[in-house]
Scaffold this motif. Structure first.
Motif, PDB file in Angstrom:
ATOM      1  N   LEU A  99      15.604  57.861 -61.938  1.00 49.14           N
ATOM      2  CA  LEU A  99      15.470  59.124 -61.189  1.00 49.14           C
ATOM      3  C   LEU A  99      16.819  59.820 -60.994  1.00 49.14           C
ATOM      4  N   ASP A 100      16.772  61.170 -61.003  1.00 45.04           N
ATOM      5  CA  ASP A 100      17.996  61.954 -60.770  1.00 45.04           C
ATOM      6  C   ASP A 100      18.261  62.145 -59.278  1.00 45.04           C
ATOM      7  N   ALA A 101      17.189  62.185 -58.510  1.00 48.61           N
ATOM      8  CA  ALA A 101      17.350  62.470 -57.075  1.00 48.61           C
ATOM      9  C   ALA A 101      16.135  61.978 -56.308  1.00 48.61           C
ATOM     10  N   ALA A 102      16.326  61.827 -54.990  1.00 49.48           N
ATOM     11  CA  ALA A 102      15.202  61.456 -54.109  1.00 49.48           C
ATOM     12  C   ALA A 102      15.414  62.144 -52.775  1.00 49.48           C
ATOM     13  N   PHE A 103      14.298  62.413 -52.087  1.00 46.36           N
ATOM     14  CA  PHE A 103      14.441  62.878 -50.705  1.00 46.36           C
ATOM     15  C   PHE A 103      13.365  62.254 -49.830  1.00 46.36           C
ATOM     16  N   MET A 104      13.665  62.207 -48.544  1.00 45.07           N
ATOM     17  CA  MET A 104      12.761  61.549 -47.593  1.00 45.07           C
ATOM     18  C   MET A 104      12.833  62.318 -46.275  1.00 45.07           C
ATOM     19  N   LEU A 105      11.700  62.879 -45.844  1.00 43.38           N
ATOM     20  CA  LEU A 105      11.701  63.762 -44.673  1.00 43.38           C
ATOM     21  C   LEU A 105      10.763  63.245 -43.593  1.00 43.38           C
ATOM     22  N   HIS A 106      11.312  62.967 -42.442  1.00 40.16           N
ATOM     23  CA  HIS A 106      10.526  62.555 -41.264  1.00 40.16           C
ATOM     24  C   HIS A 106       9.692  61.292 -41.512  1.00 40.16           C
ATOM     25  N   VAL A 107      10.253  60.367 -42.232  1.00 43.74           N
ATOM     26  CA  VAL A 107       9.551  59.104 -42.509  1.00 43.74           C
ATOM     27  C   VAL A 107      10.157  57.969 -41.675  1.00 43.74           C
ATOM     28  N   LEU A 108      11.448  58.031 -41.413  1.00 39.05           N
ATOM     29  CA  LEU A 108      12.117  56.900 -40.754  1.00 39.05           C
ATOM     30  C   LEU A 108      11.499  56.564 -39.396  1.00 39.05           C
ATOM     31  N   HIS A 109      11.103  57.614 -38.643  1.00 42.55           N
ATOM     32  CA  HIS A 109      10.581  57.299 -37.301  1.00 42.55           C
ATOM     33  C   HIS A 109       9.132  56.799 -37.346  1.00 42.55           C
ATOM     34  N   HIS A 110       8.553  56.750 -38.556  1.00 42.38           N
ATOM     35  CA  HIS A 110       7.213  56.166 -38.712  1.00 42.38           C
ATOM     36  C   HIS A 110       7.264  54.813 -39.413  1.00 42.38           C
ATOM     37  N   SER A 111       8.449  54.331 -39.722  1.00 42.73           N
ATOM     38  CA  SER A 111       8.527  53.123 -40.552  1.00 42.73           C
ATOM     39  C   SER A 111       9.617  52.181 -40.029  1.00 42.73           C
ATOM     40  N   PHE A 112       9.581  50.968 -40.519  1.00 46.56           N
ATOM     41  CA  PHE A 112      10.635  50.019 -40.142  1.00 46.56           C
ATOM     42  C   PHE A 112      11.200  49.405 -41.420  1.00 46.56           C
ATOM     43  N   ASP A 113      12.136  48.478 -41.281  1.00 49.10           N
ATOM     44  CA  ASP A 113      12.824  47.899 -42.438  1.00 49.10           C
ATOM     45  C   ASP A 113      13.441  48.993 -43.320  1.00 49.10           C
ATOM     46  N   HIS A 114      14.204  49.879 -42.685  1.00 46.72           N
ATOM     47  CA  HIS A 114      14.795  51.004 -43.418  1.00 46.72           C
ATOM     48  C   HIS A 114      15.745  50.545 -44.523  1.00 46.72           C
ATOM     49  N   GLY A 115      16.394  49.392 -44.301  1.00 47.71           N
ATOM     50  CA  GLY A 115      17.296  48.854 -45.334  1.00 47.71           C
ATOM     51  C   GLY A 115      16.533  48.593 -46.627  1.00 47.71           C
ATOM     52  N   ASP A 116      15.292  48.102 -46.505  1.00 44.62           N
ATOM     53  CA  ASP A 116      14.470  47.820 -47.697  1.00 44.62           C
ATOM     54  C   ASP A 116      14.120  49.125 -48.419  1.00 44.62           C
ATOM     55  N   ILE A 117      13.796  50.152 -47.629  1.00 45.34           N
ATOM     56  CA  ILE A 117      13.441  51.454 -48.230  1.00 45.34           C
ATOM     57  C   ILE A 117      14.646  52.008 -48.987  1.00 45.34           C
ATOM     58  N   PHE A 118      15.814  51.967 -48.346  1.00 38.77           N
ATOM     59  CA  PHE A 118      17.015  52.511 -48.995  1.00 38.77           C
ATOM     60  C   PHE A 118      17.345  51.732 -50.279  1.00 38.77           C
ATOM     61  N   SER A 119      17.212  50.399 -50.229  1.00 37.58           N
ATOM     62  CA  SER A 119      17.514  49.584 -51.429  1.00 37.58           C
ATOM     63  C   SER A 119      16.584  49.962 -52.574  1.00 37.58           C
ATOM     64  N   GLU A 120      15.307  50.185 -52.217  1.00 36.70           N
ATOM     65  CA  GLU A 120      14.327  50.520 -53.261  1.00 36.70           C
ATOM     66  C   GLU A 120      14.683  51.874 -53.897  1.00 36.70           C
ATOM     67  N   ILE A 121      15.019  52.849 -53.058  1.00 39.82           N
ATOM     68  CA  ILE A 121      15.376  54.176 -53.580  1.00 39.82           C
ATOM     69  C   ILE A 121      16.658  54.069 -54.417  1.00 39.82           C
ATOM     70  N   TYR A 122      17.611  53.293 -53.932  1.00 43.49           N
ATOM     71  CA  TYR A 122      18.884  53.100 -54.657  1.00 43.49           C
ATOM     72  C   TYR A 122      18.617  52.535 -56.058  1.00 43.49           C
ATOM     73  N   GLN A 123      17.727  51.545 -56.126  1.00 47.08           N
ATOM     74  CA  GLN A 123      17.388  50.917 -57.420  1.00 47.08           C
ATOM     75  C   GLN A 123      16.810  51.929 -58.401  1.00 47.08           C
ATOM     76  N   LYS A 124      15.984  52.827 -57.874  1.00 39.73           N
ATOM     77  CA  LYS A 124      15.263  53.757 -58.762  1.00 39.73           C
ATOM     78  C   LYS A 124      16.151  54.888 -59.269  1.00 39.73           C
ATOM     79  N   LEU A 125      17.273  55.154 -58.560  1.00 39.60           N
ATOM     80  CA  LEU A 125      18.149  56.266 -58.961  1.00 39.60           C
ATOM     81  C   LEU A 125      19.079  55.878 -60.100  1.00 39.60           C
ATOM     82  N   LYS A 126      19.442  56.907 -60.877  1.00 43.20           N
ATOM     83  CA  LYS A 126      20.507  56.717 -61.879  1.00 43.20           C
ATOM     84  C   LYS A 126      21.844  56.721 -61.135  1.00 43.20           C
ATOM     85  N   PRO A 127      22.905  56.201 -61.748  1.00 44.45           N
ATOM     86  CA  PRO A 127      24.222  56.339 -61.119  1.00 44.45           C
ATOM     87  C   PRO A 127      24.520  57.829 -60.937  1.00 44.45           C
TER      88      PRO A 127
END
Ligand SMILES: C[S@@+](CC[C@H](N)C(=O)[O-])C[C@H]1O[C@@H](n2cnc3c(N)ncnc32)[C@H](O)[C@@H]1O
Length: 269
Positions: A114-142
């Motif tokens: 992926l070239d880019a990602a965005f996430m809007l108003h999800v953090l306050h509905h979810s937990f384990d944010h570190g896991d979410i960020f790692s997953e998005i990081y994995q999917k992105l290109k450098p």
């Protein structure tokens, strides 16, 4: 707090909410001001073409993205825990790909694509944010861009509103059909502190490029407007630009940054 109860309620709510159909927002000064940070984030990532929205719901944010851009120039993936919402997003945007996901994982998308990602108003509905960020990081290109924006848990009016909401009569609650209300209550939200979020992004490997803050008491006007629609009174609309200017000035000070109703972070892999 029982994590699974909170998530179950929210998943149920977002599924039901999506079945109510698309909301038509009046594109007034309110709408653009409330979505200012989001619009700014979209301008930042618009040069990227292969984009993921994490927690896309029924695709409302895509409406804002494509108000100013051409559908054909982009390729979008949307992922969400709420299956009905994902189905609706697919109906509204048949040319794009939407997946129901669970456990903050996106196995359907290959790593480093992926070239880019965005996430809007999800953090306050979810937990384990570190896991979410790692997953998005994995999917992105450098060099891939990641924009996020969320409600801050620090704002005193939002905290107060959530705490006293359950005490209000039905007439009052019925004025909030589009907000997260389950059994007459606003379910427990996860606290979101922008400094902790920035730290977590850095720990994941992202380079944080900018942290910004939006409005201090603007949502209060939004709530008030549901009872007394001031936005419809013509000669009052000139007041809003003045309030916005005042808020911008206040947000230069640390005290008000902490109180901002929303924050955003631009980061890069
Ligand atoms: C307030 S809505 C925002 C929807 C959309 N981002 C927008 O701005 O219009 C929050 C969304 O996050 C989704 N969500 C909550 N927790 C999630 C998780 N752990 N993984 C993916 N999506 C999640 C919900 O189902 C819901 O659709």
């Amino acid at each position: 707090m029982n994590k699974s109860n909170v998530i179950t309620d929210q998943e149920l709510f977002f599924n039901q909410n999506s079945l109510a159909g698309k909301k038509e927002f009046t594109k007034n000064i309110f709408y653009y001001y409330a979505n200012k940070e989001q619009i700014e984030g979209f301008n930042w990532i618009e040069d990227k073409k292969n984009i993921l929205e994490y927690g896309c719901g029924s695709g409302t944010s895509l409406d804002i993205f494509f108000e100013a851009r051409n559908l054909e120039e982009y390729f979008f993936y949307g992922v969400d825990i709420a299956e009905q919402a994902v189905k609706k997003a697919k109906e509204y945007y048949p040319g794009y790909t939407f997946y129901k996901i669970k456990d903050n994982k996106i196995p359907q998308i290959e790593d480093g694509t992926l070239d880019a990602a965005f996430m809007l108003h999800v953090l306050h509905h979810s937990f384990d944010h570190g896991d979410i960020f790692s997953e998005i990081y994995q999917k992105l290109k450098p060099g891939g861009k990641f924009f996020l924006s969320d409600l801050s848990s620090n704002n005193i009016f939002i905290r107060l509103g959530r705490n006293i909401f359950a005490l209000f009569p039905a007439f009052f609650k019925n004025k909030f059909p589009d907000d997260l209300v389950v059994d007459g209550k606003i379910p427990e939200k996860y606290p979101v502190d922008y400094q902790k979020v920035a730290m977590l992004l850095r720990d994941t490997g992202f380079e944080v490029q900018e942290i910004g803050h939006g409005h201090v008491f603007f949502f209060l006007f939004g709530w008030l407007d549901r009872f007394v629609p001031l936005t419809k009174v013509k000669h009052l609309t000139s007041i809003y630009p003045k309030i916005m200017k005042l808020e911008e000035r206040l947000l230069k000070h640390n005290l008000f940054k902490k109180q901002a109703e929303v924050f955003y972070i631009k980061s890069v892999k």
